[in-house]
Motif scaffolding. Structure first.
Motif, PDB file in Angstrom:
ATOM      1  N   LEU A  77      48.318  16.873 -12.050  1.00 23.26           N
ATOM      2  CA  LEU A  77      48.747  18.143 -12.648  1.00 23.26           C
ATOM      3  C   LEU A  77      47.571  19.053 -12.975  1.00 23.26           C
ATOM      4  O   LEU A  77      46.471  18.600 -13.271  1.00 23.26           O
ATOM      5  N   ALA A  78      47.840  20.351 -12.949  1.00 20.84           N
ATOM      6  CA  ALA A  78      46.926  21.356 -13.485  1.00 20.84           C
ATOM      7  C   ALA A  78      47.582  21.920 -14.746  1.00 20.84           C
ATOM      8  O   ALA A  78      48.634  22.558 -14.663  1.00 20.84           O
ATOM      9  N   LEU A  79      46.988  21.644 -15.910  1.00 18.85           N
ATOM     10  CA  LEU A  79      47.541  22.128 -17.177  1.00 18.85           C
ATOM     11  C   LEU A  79      46.884  23.447 -17.558  1.00 18.85           C
ATOM     12  O   LEU A  79      45.658  23.524 -17.643  1.00 18.85           O
ATOM     13  N   VAL A  80      47.691  24.466 -17.783  1.00 18.45           N
ATOM     14  CA  VAL A  80      47.200  25.760 -18.250  1.00 18.45           C
ATOM     15  C   VAL A  80      47.537  25.861 -19.734  1.00 18.45           C
ATOM     16  O   VAL A  80      48.712  25.960 -20.104  1.00 18.45           O
ATOM     17  N   TYR A  81      46.506  25.807 -20.581  1.00 13.58           N
ATOM     18  CA  TYR A  81      46.732  25.816 -22.031  1.00 13.58           C
ATOM     19  C   TYR A  81      46.584  27.234 -22.560  1.00 13.58           C
ATOM     20  O   TYR A  81      45.534  27.863 -22.432  1.00 13.58           O
ATOM     21  N   VAL A  82      47.665  27.741 -23.171  1.00 13.60           N
ATOM     22  CA  VAL A  82      47.715  29.118 -23.675  1.00 13.60           C
ATOM     23  C   VAL A  82      47.824  29.072 -25.193  1.00 13.60           C
ATOM     24  O   VAL A  82      48.707  28.394 -25.736  1.00 13.60           O
ATOM     25  N   ARG A  83      46.925  29.784 -25.880  1.00  9.63           N
ATOM     26  CA  ARG A  83      46.959  29.794 -27.349  1.00  9.63           C
ATOM     27  C   ARG A  83      46.383  31.094 -27.892  1.00  9.63           C
ATOM     28  O   ARG A  83      45.471  31.661 -27.319  1.00  9.63           O
ATOM     29  N   GLN A  84      46.970  31.571 -28.986  1.00 12.09           N
ATOM     30  CA  GLN A  84      46.405  32.637 -29.810  1.00 12.09           C
ATOM     31  C   GLN A  84      46.425  32.127 -31.248  1.00 12.09           C
ATOM     32  O   GLN A  84      47.358  31.411 -31.642  1.00 12.09           O
ATOM     33  N   SER A  85      45.420  32.492 -32.038  1.00 16.30           N
ATOM     34  CA  SER A  85      45.274  31.906 -33.374  1.00 16.30           C
ATOM     35  C   SER A  85      46.331  32.361 -34.367  1.00 16.30           C
ATOM     36  O   SER A  85      46.707  31.613 -35.270  1.00 16.30           O
ATOM     37  N   THR A  86      46.828  33.608 -34.244  1.00 14.65           N
ATOM     38  CA  THR A  86      47.797  34.134 -35.195  1.00 14.65           C
ATOM     39  C   THR A  86      48.891  34.904 -34.464  1.00 14.65           C
ATOM     40  O   THR A  86      48.702  35.343 -33.331  1.00 14.65           O
ATOM     41  N   SER A 135      44.743  39.352 -23.741  1.00 11.44           N
ATOM     42  CA  SER A 135      44.223  37.992 -23.737  1.00 11.44           C
ATOM     43  C   SER A 135      45.314  36.999 -23.355  1.00 11.44           C
ATOM     44  O   SER A 135      45.078  36.064 -22.572  1.00 11.44           O
ATOM     45  N   THR A 136      46.514  37.194 -23.910  1.00  8.51           N
ATOM     46  CA  THR A 136      47.622  36.295 -23.575  1.00  8.51           C
ATOM     47  C   THR A 136      47.954  36.372 -22.094  1.00  8.51           C
ATOM     48  O   THR A 136      48.158  35.346 -21.436  1.00  8.51           O
ATOM     49  N   ALA A 137      47.982  37.601 -21.559  1.00  3.90           N
ATOM     50  CA  ALA A 137      48.287  37.775 -20.133  1.00  3.90           C
ATOM     51  C   ALA A 137      47.228  37.109 -19.263  1.00  3.90           C
ATOM     52  O   ALA A 137      47.547  36.496 -18.236  1.00  3.90           O
ATOM     53  N   ARG A 138      45.962  37.219 -19.663  1.00  2.06           N
ATOM     54  CA  ARG A 138      44.880  36.580 -18.896  1.00  2.06           C
ATOM     55  C   ARG A 138      45.038  35.063 -18.893  1.00  2.06           C
ATOM     56  O   ARG A 138      44.768  34.400 -17.890  1.00  2.06           O
ATOM     57  N   GLN A 139      45.478  34.515 -20.028  1.00  3.44           N
ATOM     58  CA  GLN A 139      45.660  33.067 -20.100  1.00  3.44           C
ATOM     59  C   GLN A 139      46.787  32.611 -19.180  1.00  3.44           C
ATOM     60  O   GLN A 139      46.648  31.618 -18.455  1.00  3.44           O
ATOM     61  N   TYR A 140      47.897  33.343 -19.186  1.00  6.73           N
ATOM     62  CA  TYR A 140      48.982  32.995 -18.265  1.00  6.73           C
ATOM     63  C   TYR A 140      48.527  33.156 -16.815  1.00  6.73           C
ATOM     64  O   TYR A 140      48.985  32.434 -15.921  1.00  6.73           O
ATOM     65  N   GLY A 141      47.612  34.115 -16.589  1.00  7.90           N
ATOM     66  CA  GLY A 141      47.108  34.351 -15.238  1.00  7.90           C
ATOM     67  C   GLY A 141      46.289  33.197 -14.687  1.00  7.90           C
ATOM     68  O   GLY A 141      46.018  33.152 -13.476  1.00  7.90           O
ATOM     69  N   LEU A 142      45.891  32.250 -15.548  1.00  7.05           N
ATOM     70  CA  LEU A 142      45.132  31.092 -15.070  1.00  7.05           C
ATOM     71  C   LEU A 142      45.969  30.227 -14.126  1.00  7.05           C
ATOM     72  O   LEU A 142      45.420  29.459 -13.332  1.00  7.05           O
ATOM     73  N   ALA A 143      47.290  30.357 -14.210  1.00  9.36           N
ATOM     74  CA  ALA A 143      48.144  29.625 -13.266  1.00  9.36           C
ATOM     75  C   ALA A 143      47.874  30.105 -11.846  1.00  9.36           C
ATOM     76  O   ALA A 143      47.887  29.309 -10.897  1.00  9.36           O
ATOM     77  N   ASP A 144      47.627  31.405 -11.684  1.00 14.18           N
ATOM     78  CA  ASP A 144      47.280  31.940 -10.361  1.00 14.18           C
ATOM     79  C   ASP A 144      45.963  31.355  -9.878  1.00 14.18           C
ATOM     80  O   ASP A 144      45.795  31.076  -8.684  1.00 14.18           O
ATOM     81  N   ARG A 145      45.026  31.179 -10.812  1.00 12.67           N
ATOM     82  CA  ARG A 145      43.731  30.612 -10.437  1.00 12.67           C
ATOM     83  C   ARG A 145      43.888  29.167  -9.961  1.00 12.67           C
ATOM     84  O   ARG A 145      43.222  28.731  -9.014  1.00 12.67           O
ATOM     85  N   ALA A 146      44.784  28.430 -10.621  1.00 13.70           N
ATOM     86  CA  ALA A 146      45.043  27.053 -10.200  1.00 13.70           C
ATOM     87  C   ALA A 146      45.607  27.017  -8.781  1.00 13.70           C
ATOM     88  O   ALA A 146      45.231  26.154  -7.975  1.00 13.70           O
ATOM     89  N   ARG A 147      46.491  27.957  -8.471  1.00 11.46           N
ATOM     90  CA  ARG A 147      47.029  28.028  -7.108  1.00 11.46           C
ATOM     91  C   ARG A 147      45.926  28.328  -6.104  1.00 11.46           C
ATOM     92  O   ARG A 147      45.871  27.752  -5.007  1.00 11.46           O
ATOM     93  N   GLU A 148      45.028  29.261  -6.468  1.00 15.32           N
ATOM     94  CA  GLU A 148      43.927  29.617  -5.579  1.00 15.32           C
ATOM     95  C   GLU A 148      43.012  28.433  -5.311  1.00 15.32           C
ATOM     96  O   GLU A 148      42.428  28.308  -4.228  1.00 15.32           O
ATOM     97  N   VAL A 153      51.447  23.252 -14.722  1.00 10.95           N
ATOM     98  CA  VAL A 153      52.240  23.221 -15.954  1.00 10.95           C
ATOM     99  C   VAL A 153      51.586  24.123 -16.995  1.00 10.95           C
ATOM    100  O   VAL A 153      50.405  23.938 -17.325  1.00 10.95           O
ATOM    101  N   VAL A 154      52.331  25.097 -17.496  1.00 12.28           N
ATOM    102  CA  VAL A 154      51.835  25.996 -18.542  1.00 12.28           C
ATOM    103  C   VAL A 154      52.301  25.469 -19.900  1.00 12.28           C
ATOM    104  O   VAL A 154      53.500  25.276 -20.114  1.00 12.28           O
ATOM    105  N   ILE A 155      51.353  25.237 -20.802  1.00 17.60           N
ATOM    106  CA  ILE A 155      51.673  24.776 -22.163  1.00 17.60           C
ATOM    107  C   ILE A 155      51.347  25.900 -23.131  1.00 17.60           C
ATOM    108  O   ILE A 155      50.182  26.231 -23.359  1.00 17.60           O
ATOM    109  N   ASP A 156      52.380  26.527 -23.695  1.00  9.99           N
ATOM    110  CA  ASP A 156      52.173  27.710 -24.539  1.00  9.99           C
ATOM    111  C   ASP A 156      52.866  27.610 -25.892  1.00  9.99           C
ATOM    112  O   ASP A 156      53.145  28.637 -26.530  1.00  9.99           O
ATOM    113  N   VAL A 157      53.144  26.389 -26.341  1.00 14.65           N
ATOM    114  CA  VAL A 157      53.845  26.246 -27.626  1.00 14.65           C
ATOM    115  C   VAL A 157      52.933  26.504 -28.819  1.00 14.65           C
ATOM    116  O   VAL A 157      53.408  26.558 -29.955  1.00 14.65           O
ATOM    117  N   ASP A 158      51.618  26.683 -28.581  1.00 18.35           N
ATOM    118  CA  ASP A 158      50.683  26.911 -29.685  1.00 18.35           C
ATOM    119  C   ASP A 158      50.352  28.393 -29.878  1.00 18.35           C
ATOM    120  O   ASP A 158      49.370  28.726 -30.547  1.00 18.35           O
TER     121      ASP A 158
END
Length: 222
Positions: free
Chosen positions: A15-24, A34-47, A56-61
């Motif tokens: 798996l390629a885990l994309v971890y998405v987080r903002q502090s507040t 910043s949030t959009a850039r983090q989700y965009g890391l999924a595209d980088r994994a495909r590349e 797998v995108v993990i964004d519960v934090d």
């Protein structure tokens, strides 16, 4: 991004885990780039060769501070899946900020080393089996933790100085506001005052906070 030659077929088969987080939650609402850039890391994994089904995108934090891992279900999920050997790579904007504690980050690095899991961010691909990569990430993690300590010290110092001048203003409970002279007064909004009075009247009537909550069942809380 440098270091793509470190990525092997073995890594891509996991798996390629994309971890998405903002502090507040304020950052979630206002720092949307910043949030959009983090989700965009999924595209980088495909590349870099990962199949869509293995990303797998993990964004519960989102809206959760990185200071304490125990409060972050998403970070715990990352660590668990790395330990199980399911992960070929973990993606983040700055992987050294996956945890603000050097101890917690150090444990993740050790698990990644043992399971041959790569950490990937905008600066490059880190192989934890390589001493130089471990050294670089360790230094970055220490600097990140120090930054948090310095910022907290500055904030505390500013509040202390304002308090010594008699100018410290903290958020007030609903129903109270500061007037133009800095004095605490009842909110001039009649609807707000009526709502607060309604809550306290119900508390006098029922004698408990639970009783107040039950009294508002079926009608909108003011």
């Amino acid at each position: 991004m440098s270091g793509s030659q470190k990525i092997s077929a073995s890594h891509r088969s996991r798996l390629a885990l994309v971890y998405v987080r903002q502090s507040t939650m304020l950052q979630v609402r206002e720092n949307t780039e910043s949030t959009a850039r983090q989700y965009g890391l999924a595209d980088r994994a495909r590349e870099l060769g990962w199949a869509e089904a293995d990303i797998v995108v993990i964004d519960v934090d989102l809206g959760v501070s990185g200071r304490f891992s125990g409060l972050r279900a998403g970070f715990g999920q990352v660590v668990s899946r790395v330990c199980l050997g399911e992960v070929g790579a973990v993606f983040g904007l700055e992987v050294s900020r996956l945890a603000r504690s050097s101890a917690e980050f150090g444990r993740l690095l050790e698990f990644a080393r043992l399971t041959d899991t790569l950490l990937i961010d905008a600066d490059g691909v880190y192989d934890l089996g390589d001493f130089n990569d471990r050294l670089v990430l360790g230094l970055k993690s220490t600097m990140s933790e120090a930054e948090l300590h310095i910022l907290a010290g500055r904030l505390h110092g500013a509040r202390r100085a304002a308090a010594e001048r008699g100018e410290l203003r903290l958020p007030l409970p609903v129903g109270l506001v500061y007037d133009d002279e800095g004095l605490i007064i009842l909110d001039p909004d009649e609807e707000v005052r009526a709502a607060v009075a309604d809550v306290f009247a119900l508390f006098d009537q029922h004698g408990s906070a639970l009783g107040v909550v039950r009294a508002f069942a079926g009608r909108r809380f003011p």
